[in-house]
Design a protein around this motif. Structure first.
Motif, PDB file in Angstrom:
ATOM      1  N   CYS A  49       0.768  -1.187   0.360  1.00 57.01           N
ATOM      2  CA  CYS A  49      -0.083   0.249  -0.353  1.00 57.01           C
ATOM      3  C   CYS A  49       1.020   1.227   0.081  1.00 57.01           C
ATOM      4  O   CYS A  49       0.857   2.249  -0.802  1.00 57.01           O
ATOM      5  CB  CYS A  49      -0.684  -0.089   1.550  1.00 57.01           C
ATOM      6  N   LEU A  50       1.927   1.175   0.513  1.00 54.23           N
ATOM      7  CA  LEU A  50       2.988   2.756   0.956  1.00 54.23           C
ATOM      8  C   LEU A  50       3.687   2.776  -0.280  1.00 54.23           C
ATOM      9  O   LEU A  50       4.073   3.721  -0.741  1.00 54.23           O
ATOM     10  CB  LEU A  50       3.779   2.491   2.276  1.00 54.23           C
ATOM     11  N   ILE A  51       4.348   1.689  -0.896  1.00 57.15           N
ATOM     12  CA  ILE A  51       4.581   1.493  -2.318  1.00 57.15           C
ATOM     13  C   ILE A  51       3.949   2.453  -3.431  1.00 57.15           C
ATOM     14  O   ILE A  51       4.535   3.118  -3.336  1.00 57.15           O
ATOM     15  CB  ILE A  51       5.726   0.294  -2.733  1.00 57.15           C
ATOM     16  N   ASP A  52       2.917   1.685  -3.219  1.00 57.22           N
ATOM     17  CA  ASP A  52       1.668   2.218  -4.516  1.00 57.22           C
ATOM     18  C   ASP A  52       1.309   3.611  -4.441  1.00 57.22           C
ATOM     19  O   ASP A  52       1.263   3.924  -5.313  1.00 57.22           O
ATOM     20  CB  ASP A  52       0.951   1.140  -5.137  1.00 57.22           C
ATOM     21  N   ALA A  53       1.215   3.552  -3.364  1.00 56.98           N
ATOM     22  CA  ALA A  53       0.465   4.718  -2.844  1.00 56.98           C
ATOM     23  C   ALA A  53       1.971   6.667  -3.276  1.00 56.98           C
ATOM     24  O   ALA A  53       1.183   6.754  -3.366  1.00 56.98           O
ATOM     25  CB  ALA A  53       0.338   5.241  -1.096  1.00 56.98           C
ATOM     26  N   GLU A  54       3.150   6.094  -2.987  1.00 55.13           N
ATOM     27  CA  GLU A  54       3.836   6.959  -3.313  1.00 55.13           C
ATOM     28  C   GLU A  54       4.601   6.908  -4.696  1.00 55.13           C
ATOM     29  O   GLU A  54       5.248   7.716  -5.194  1.00 55.13           O
ATOM     30  CB  GLU A  54       5.220   7.298  -1.911  1.00 55.13           C
ATOM     31  N   HIS A  55       4.776   5.645  -5.134  1.00 53.34           N
ATOM     32  CA  HIS A  55       5.589   5.647  -6.202  1.00 53.34           C
ATOM     33  C   HIS A  55       4.579   4.863  -7.842  1.00 53.34           C
ATOM     34  O   HIS A  55       4.996   4.693  -8.579  1.00 53.34           O
ATOM     35  CB  HIS A  55       6.332   4.571  -5.929  1.00 53.34           C
ATOM     36  N   LEU A  56       2.830   4.150  -7.591  1.00 52.97           N
ATOM     37  CA  LEU A  56       2.427   3.995  -8.429  1.00 52.97           C
ATOM     38  C   LEU A  56       2.919   2.282  -8.681  1.00 52.97           C
ATOM     39  O   LEU A  56       2.085   2.399 -10.176  1.00 52.97           O
ATOM     40  CB  LEU A  56       2.433   5.395  -9.148  1.00 52.97           C
ATOM     41  N   ILE A  57       2.809   1.111  -8.346  1.00 49.23           N
ATOM     42  CA  ILE A  57       3.903   0.500  -8.997  1.00 49.23           C
ATOM     43  C   ILE A  57       3.258  -0.337  -7.073  1.00 49.23           C
ATOM     44  O   ILE A  57       3.839  -0.186  -6.374  1.00 49.23           O
ATOM     45  CB  ILE A  57       5.445   0.302  -8.438  1.00 49.23           C
ATOM     46  N   VAL A  58       3.200  -1.578  -7.897  1.00 50.80           N
ATOM     47  CA  VAL A  58       2.532  -2.651  -6.592  1.00 50.80           C
ATOM     48  C   VAL A  58       4.215  -4.314  -7.595  1.00 50.80           C
ATOM     49  O   VAL A  58       3.943  -4.356  -8.225  1.00 50.80           O
ATOM     50  CB  VAL A  58       1.758  -3.036  -7.477  1.00 50.80           C
ATOM     51  N   PRO A  59       5.334  -3.774  -6.401  1.00 46.73           N
ATOM     52  CA  PRO A  59       6.645  -4.761  -6.971  1.00 46.73           C
ATOM     53  C   PRO A  59       5.781  -6.031  -7.136  1.00 46.73           C
ATOM     54  O   PRO A  59       4.939  -6.649  -5.860  1.00 46.73           O
ATOM     55  CB  PRO A  59       7.238  -4.326  -5.529  1.00 46.73           C
ATOM     56  N   ASP A  60       5.934  -7.036  -8.482  1.00 44.53           N
ATOM     57  CA  ASP A  60       6.208  -8.135  -7.986  1.00 44.53           C
ATOM     58  C   ASP A  60       6.654  -8.946  -6.993  1.00 44.53           C
ATOM     59  O   ASP A  60       6.479 -10.234  -6.525  1.00 44.53           O
ATOM     60  CB  ASP A  60       6.017  -8.657  -9.575  1.00 44.53           C
TER      61      ASP A  60
END
Length: 282
Positions: free
Chosen positions: A144-155
């Motif tokens: 959630c935090l990564i997507d909120a800041e960078h717009l990526i959902v890491p595989d």
């Protein structure tokens, strides 16, 4: 130890809360460093694909090195400066050397992780399900935090959780294996279909492929029944937040909004209370 926690469930909740605080501190590191690590890897792959000479060798950068430090003055953090929540209070929210303000996101992440961990321990009790649900909760918070800041959902975060769900349900931990396999397949296919329908109608990408994998992951953990609830809750939350952004920030309708946090919240609720909620329609 097992008998102690069975007799004293409150002790298990406290231990889960403390473990959650410590994990929240690590999640702060993960959220800060993983996107940069992925970018370095993508750049290296791009140079290789374009047959360009390798870039100059950079200092080692991973989750362990370099040591945690102030991003402004590079002061290496001492052990007591890494204590979750307490160090922020002792430092009064500032670097001990240059007095630069420390983002409140760090203690808030630690607090959220601790409270969520304690709640999971209370909800499931001292069971195998609680342990695995803690792992999922920590992974979802990082996503959630990564997507909120960078717009990526890491595989590298989603796929291990997806396979973990399938393996766990081969022992009927949360649902049956057949439900888990079909849940993963239909979870991916449902958002993939919506993506392509939207793209054919508008010529634009409505969401990223990481969102497909995230919903597939929830299907792998909770089975087919959890998917409708996850989609409905995440869509409602996304629509509400989107309308608020349009009204308050006057954002453009085409502004990209991270969808993974809403999927994560909807799926998490579905896994915890899905049995009661899905009984109305399943």
């Amino acid at each position: 130890m097992i008998e102690f926690f069975n007799r004293h469930p409150d002790a298990f909740i406290v231990c889960a809360l403390i473990l959650g605080l410590l994990t929240g501190s690590f999640i702060n590191v993960l959220v800060w460093r993983l996107p940069k690590m992925l970018e370095q890897d993508w750049r290296a792959q791009a140079r290789e694909l374009l047959e360009l000479p390798p870039a100059e060798k950079m200092p080692v950068y991973n989750l362990m090195l370099p040591r945690s430090h102030c991003p402004k003055c590079q002061h290496p953090l001492r052990l007591w400066e890494k204590i979750p929540l307490l160090s922020y209070l002792l430092l009064r929210g500032r670097c001990s050397q240059c007095r630069t303000l420390i983002s409140p996101r760090y203690p808030l992440t630690e607090l959220a992780c601790g409270l969520l961990s304690g709640f999971v321990a209370w909800h499931f009790g001292f069971t195998l399900q609680a342990g695995w649900m803690l792992l999922l909760t920590w992974g979802l918070l990082a996503i959630c935090l990564i997507d909120a800041e960078h717009l990526i959902v890491p595989d590298v975060l989603v796929l291990p959780l997806l396979w973990t769900g399938l393996l766990l349900n081969s022992f009927d931990t949360f649902t049956g294996l057949s439900q888990a396999v079909w849940g993963a397949a239909l979870g991916y296919a449902s958002l993939w279909s919506i993506f392509w329908i939207f793209k054919l109608l508008t010529g634009k990408d409505g969401m990223g492929y990481g969102d497909f994998k995230l919903l597939a992951m929830f299907g792998a953990w909770g089975g087919i029944a959890v998917l409708p609830l996850t989609i409905v809750l995440s869509s409602l939350m996304g629509a509400i937040v989107g309308l608020i952004l349009l009204a308050v920030r006057r954002a453009k309708p085409c502004t990209a909004i991270p969808f993974a946090p809403y999927l994560a919240i909807g799926g998490w609720i579905g896994l915890l209370w899905g049995g009661q909620i899905t009984a109305f329609y399943w």
